[in-house]
Structure formats: C-alpha cells, structure tokens
Design an enzyme around this catalytic site. Structure first.
Site, PDB file in Angstrom:
ATOM      1  N   ASN A 184      82.561  53.684  79.125  1.00  0.00           N
ATOM      2  CA  ASN A 184      83.934  53.275  78.848  1.00  0.00           C
ATOM      3  C   ASN A 184      83.912  51.880  78.233  1.00  0.00           C
ATOM      4  O   ASN A 184      83.299  50.974  78.780  1.00  0.00           O
ATOM      5  CB  ASN A 184      84.762  53.267  80.133  1.00  0.00           C
ATOM      6  CG  ASN A 184      84.808  54.641  80.760  1.00  0.00           C
ATOM      7  OD1 ASN A 184      84.962  55.631  80.061  1.00  0.00           O
ATOM      8  ND2 ASN A 184      84.637  54.701  82.056  1.00  0.00           N
ATOM      9  N   ARG A 227      86.204  49.634  77.806  1.00  0.00           N
ATOM     10  CA  ARG A 227      87.372  48.829  78.147  1.00  0.00           C
ATOM     11  C   ARG A 227      87.134  48.149  79.486  1.00  0.00           C
ATOM     12  O   ARG A 227      86.134  48.401  80.147  1.00  0.00           O
ATOM     13  CB  ARG A 227      88.590  49.741  78.293  1.00  0.00           C
ATOM     14  CG  ARG A 227      88.322  50.818  79.351  1.00  0.00           C
ATOM     15  CD  ARG A 227      89.541  51.601  79.762  1.00  0.00           C
ATOM     16  NE  ARG A 227      89.270  52.355  80.979  1.00  0.00           N
ATOM     17  CZ  ARG A 227      88.784  53.586  81.011  1.00  0.00           C
ATOM     18  NH1 ARG A 227      88.496  54.214  79.898  1.00  0.00           N
ATOM     19  NH2 ARG A 227      88.564  54.193  82.163  1.00  0.00           N
TER      20      ARG A 227
END
Lengths: 499, 175
Positions: free
Chosen positions: A292, A294
C-alpha cells in the site's frame, strides 16, 4: 527542500492528524469543505478552508482531481496530502500533481501504478526473491481459464481484483461448481469499484494471519522498516482491531520479513511511507500480498511503539529529504492496540448506524490516544465511512495493553448511536485472543458472541425500561403535580431532588 | 383511574426470548427484581449521559426506542428489547400467543441501506437455507443476502438497481 503550504484532500480524523504534524513543521494547511458535511469537526483544524460546498460537479469532492488541482493553483499551495482512501493511491492524480508542479505527498505516479497493479507487483516480488503464493501469471480472462488454474494449484482458491484493495473484488472459491458464479461476482465488483474488471487467481491460504510491515524510503536509496502490525482481526477483509508488534513473530522472523519488505521497496525505488502486506500461514511461512503506497489507518500503533511521527517522515521523504534515521535507530518499545470504533450495529450484522452523535465521552490517560474526526452533535452520514474514532492504547507488554484497552473502552461512552465498542470488548476478553492464538478466521470461528455483555446487563436494561414505562404512566395519570408531597412528580425529577 | 398505586404493582419486562424480569416496588427503597432485593440507582451526569449505579459500578444507559410498552434500551452500548407487561396483560399475551397460527411465510428484509446489484431468484423458485437470493451493495461492499429457510419464493419486492433502506422488504419465502 521546504514547503510553506499543504492542501489536505481528505476529511475526518486523518485530515486532523495531518494538520497536527503540518503545524508542528510550520506548514500552513488548507482543508476542503464539502456540502455533505459543511459543519464537520475536521474543518476547525486547517489554517484555511477552501469551500467546495456549492456542488457544481457530480464527482465526489475528494475524488475531483481537476478541481483539487485548480484550487491548489489558485491558492498557490505547494503540496497536497491525500490521506488514505479517495485519491491516495491514484497514479493519475499523482501524475497530474507532477504535471502541475504540485508536490504529491506520496511516491511517484509510476511507483503507485506498479504497486497498485497486483500483477506487476507480484512479478517484482518474484524478481526480488520475496515468497509468493501459487497462482495465475497475470490476469485470468474467463471462468474456463480460472478453472484450469484452480485445478492445477488445488482448491480452495481466491479470485482478486488486479486493481483491488480493502477486500473489494475478492472471492474465495471452495469448490469447482462455485467458480463460475464467483468469477462473475468478482469481476462485476471489481469493475464497479475500480473501473477495471480484471481479476487474478491464487491459492487460498486457510486461516492465515495478516501481518504488515511499515516501510520508508527516501529519494537517496535509503530504506528502513518500522516493524510489523498485526491486522488479523478482520471481518469481510475489513480490519477492526490492530496491534503492534504481533504475537506471531519472534525477532528472527521479524528481521527476515522486515528485510523482505525492504526488498519490495527497493524493487521500485520506493520513497515516502509504504506498507508491505504479508500472509503468514500456520507453519509460519510468509507470502507477499501487496504494497500500500499510502499512510494507513492503523499507522498510530507503529507510532506508539517506535516513538516516531510517520506523517512527518512521509512529508520529509516526499520533499526529497534524506531519512533522518537508520534501521539501527529503530527500537520497538511496549505494545499498542488500536480499536476502530465505527458507527455500526454489531447486533445487526455490523450494519451502518446512521444518526446524530449526541454526546461523546473519551477515556483519558497517559497511555490513551484518540484520533477522531467527530465531536458532540456530529452526524454519521451515508456519504462517508462509518468511523467514529480510533482508540489507541499502550501497555508495557501485550497483556497490559489488552487490559488497558478494555478499561479504556469501559469509559468510552457514545450517546445517540450504536458503535462497535461492545465488539472490541468481546475481542479483548476472548481467551484465544489473549493468548495471541488467532488468525483472520477469528471473528467467524472463535467468538461465541460478537458483543460483550456483563452478567447483570440485561437485568439492568429491564430495570431501565420498566422504570421509564412507569415514569411515563405516572406522568400521564395526573396533570396535577404536588411538589409538597412529592406526588405525581416525574421520577426523573424526583430522583434529582433526592440526590 | 386517578392515582393507581403503581408502586405496589408488579411489572414484567419480557425479552423476545421470553426471559422474564419481575420488577416490584420501583421508586422505593425496596426494589425487587425476580424476588431479589436490589439497589439500583439512576443518574444523569453533568455531561448529559444517563447511567445506572449498581454494586458500585457505572453502566452507561440509554433508551433508543420506545413505543407504548415496547422498549429498546442500551446498556454499555448493547441493545436489549423488552415489552413491559402487568401480571394481567402478561397472562392475556400468553393466551393470545397460543391462539396465533404459526406463521409459515418468512420475510427477508434489508439488513442495511444500500443498492440492489442483482436479484438471483424469481417467484416460484425453490431455495435452500444459506443460498444467495440477492446481492446488496452497501458501504461499497457487495453483500450476499441468503435465504434463512428452505422454501419457495412467493413474492419479490425489489428489482436490480433499487435503492433500499434498512428493513425494506426484499422477498417472501413460503416454508
């Protein structure tokens, strides 16, 4: 490089969280106001508010790339932080920012694209010697192809959206005769959710643990990992409670998996904050799932065991600064647990509980942190997620952290809506959970009840209902109230007088 | 009908599973629940929360729904449903329940608000317990709504792309 201004293209608790760090760093913050929640609590934190509440576009505000970019340009804002969700992992948005010379707080569009596409990410993992599950080489086009692969790797298998995340577009297939239906469901869900119906297939690991590593990279070839987060308490692939570290790992496995996570980061010259997700099977074999690109919802547990500000490191590395710390500087101290307290009715299958939060009362203590985007009179709307607050509690060790979290939940009161607090209490008082002996099937298989009840609670409920019923009857019985003799006074009033 | 002596009346709080709480002497010092003398106090605190004090422990309490004698209350965030009966109304209810024919039609309702993605059955179709009948999208997730019983679909109330609220009728299944 330094910046003076930052737009936060997000809402709720994460917008507030980003404001705190930006202020600490001396960066002026800009928030976005929408028509869906024009009085939201998060709007009282940024230095400036940009008003998107006129609703001129059909696109949801936090997904409206051009409008966000135009607003940033109009206000001469240097950088945009996307938070999580919305545009946080959109290569298109990152690319538009690059084109307009606005700094995107995250990795480059190219990195987001590579890691966002699970097929590419898996090829990179393979090249960098990180263990993977058996499955299709790339996407599968039709149920027939899926069936052929499923037969060769053996059931159960899982169908996953190539562009997926957060459990959407994922289907487990136990038997051959379910494959066609599940293929149809997975592709249609993927199409709807990500505008991309492509799915791939891989071996489904029964009852794995979900372990993820927080990594950071800078633009000078330095990489570190900040240890793992245990995210196995999930329902329908949605995380509900996370902890750091994980009771499943020892120092040796932590080092090995941490190094594998760093190799994933190296494979794309990753910079800023990222999370490498692994499955850990019952024989303690680990497999790369996805990265991921983020900041994660559950980042606070890592902050509390490392003492680091992850948003600050994320901004610094996005700006091109060198990582201020090396791997040997990272020490994990104590234990942290995060409960995602959502406005959901656990007794009705976790269905969203919409309404107004009349009052909220947080527990207070040195070892308690609350990240929340709501306050008294906040409204839980159907437009956004149902999160009320993240309760993050620490302890010297796991046992103490569990006890501290349970005590904190006892003092966490919300009036006006139902929340998942009783669920979290049930998890924390479960023997298997306490022993650290659990996996992603925990909620379905190990929890006798999904909500915690004290032995006297139902009886007390009976008392409350009967008390109010009788109080209502008494008020209706007579309109004449005799305060002198205490006759026909509402018992609620009477009670206050007696106190 | 003025000044009924409620204080001396016994009330029965009845749960949907027919657990009975016999409550006597409310508003007095000799409160009894199921014949046991108990000390339960009710308070409104300065922050606007109501709580019960029992055995030196605080219990956050809230009434979330009431309709005549039907109550849904929360104790520490968990909801409990009661109907409040007098001994007389309780006897009558028991009698009436016995007279009622067993309901042979099962209704399936929306467990949450959302959008109908797919209706997988038609009237007349035979379904098994646990078989998916409707795909409902809520909170960006697709949820399979399954049949709670073995039976035959009698009526379908929704169509693809319908927006539904919680508790809206989906379909009727005859057992």
């Amino acid at each position: 490089m330094k910046i003076k201004s930052l737009m936060i293209a997000n809402r709720g608790e994460i917008a507030i969280r980003i404001c705190h760090t930006a202020k600490k760093m001396g960066i002026k913050t800009y928030g976005i106001k929408t028509s869906k929640e024009p009085n939201a609590y998060y709007l009282s934190f940024p230095d400036e508010i940009i008003d998107f509440s006129d609703d001129i576009e059909d696109i949801p505000e936090f997904l409206d790339v051009e409008r966000l970019i135009n607003a940033a340009k109009a206000h001469k804002i240097e950088a945009i932080h996307p938070g999580y969700g919305f545009l946080a992992e959109s290569p298109y948005f990152a690319n538009r920012c690059e084109e307009e010379k606005i700094l995107f707080i995250g990795p480059s569009a190219d990195i987001i694209h590579k890691m966002g596409n699970k097929t590419i990410a898996k090829q990179l993992a393979k090249k960098y010697n990180v263990p993977l599950l058996k499955g299709s080489q790339g996407n599968v086009k039709n149920p027939e192809e899926a069936r052929k692969i499923a037969k060769s790797i053996g059931y159960p298998v899982i169908l996953k959206a190539a562009a997926g995340g957060g459990g959407r577009g994922m289907r487990i297939v136990e038997k051959d005769d379910q494959l066609e239906k599940m293929f149809r469901l997975a592709t249609s869900e993927a199409e709807k959710a990500f505008n991309d119906g492509s799915v791939f297939i891989e071996k489904y690991v029964r009852n794995p643990r979900h372990i993820e590593f927080q990594v950071f990279g800078d633009q000078h070839g330095n990489y570190i990992h900040l240890g793992e987060r245990e995210c196995s308490v999930q329902r329908k692939h949605q995380k509900l409670l996370e902890e750091a570290p994980s009771s499943a790992l020892d120092e040796k496995l932590r080092t090995e998996m941490g190094e594998a996570a760093i190799r994933i980061a190296q494979s794309v010259k990753y910079y800023t904050a990222g999370t490498v997700e692994f499955l850990l099977d019952q024989d303690r074999n680990y497999y790369f799932m996805e990265m991921n690109t983020r900041i994660q919802v559950e980042h606070p547990v890592t902050e509390l065991v490392t003492g680091l500000d992850l948003i600050e490191l994320q901004i610094l590395t996005a700006l091109g600064e060198k990582l201020p710390i090396g791997q040997s500087d990272i020490k994990l101290t104590g234990w942290a647990i995060e409960c995602r307290i959502n406005a959901e009715d656990v007794q009705a299958g976790f269905s969203p509980f919409l309404g107004t939060i009349e009052k909220i009362q947080y527990p207070k203590s040195k070892n308690i942190r609350i990240d929340s985007g709501i306050t008294d009179k906040s409204v839980v709307t159907p437009y956004f997620d149902s999160m009320v607050a993240k309760l993050i509690v620490t302890g010297e060790d796991r046992e103490k952290a569990i006890a501290n979290t349970f005590n904190a939940l006892q003092k966490f009161w919300v009036k006006g809506i139902k929340t998942t607090i009783p669920f979290h209490k049930a998890v924390l008082s479960n023997e298997k959970f306490k022993k650290g002996d659990f996996n992603t099937s925990f909620i379905e298989t190990e929890m006798e009840s999904l909500f915690y009840q004290g032995g006297d609670d139902e009886m007390l409920g009976a008392f409350l209902a009967t008390f109010d019923f009788l109080a209502t009857l008494e008020t209706e019985d007579s309109r004449t109230v005799d305060f002198e003799k205490g006759r026909n006074i509402s018992p609620w009033v009477l009670n206050k007088r007696l106190k | 009908m003025k000044n009924i002596q409620h204080k001396e009346t016994e009330f029965i709080a009845l749960t949907p599973k027919n657990t009975r709480y016999k409550i006597k002497n409310l508003f007095t010092d000799s409160l009894k629940i199921n014949h046991k003398k108990l000390d339960i106090q009710i308070f409104d605190d300065e922050n606007g929360f109501t709580y019960l004090l029992y055995k030196n422990k605080k219990y956050h309490a809230e009434i979330i729904e009431k309709n005549q004698n039907k109550y849904i209350v929360l104790i520490n965030g968990v909801s409990y449903t009661f109907t409040i009966e007098t001994p007389f109304s309780y006897q009558r209810k028991k009698y009436l329940d016995k007279q009622k024919p067993k309901n042979k039609v099962e209704v399936v309702q929306a467990p949450m608000p959302g959008k109908i993605i797919d209706v997988l059955v038609e009237p007349g179709a035979e379904v098994k317990t646990g078989e998916a009948v409707i795909i409902l999208e809520a909170m960006k997730m697709q949820n399979e709504i399954v049949s709670p019983v073995d039976g035959k679909i009698v009526k379908v109330y929704v169509r693809q792309n319908d927006i539904v609220n919680k508790d809206d009728l989906f379909l009727e299944i005859a057992r």
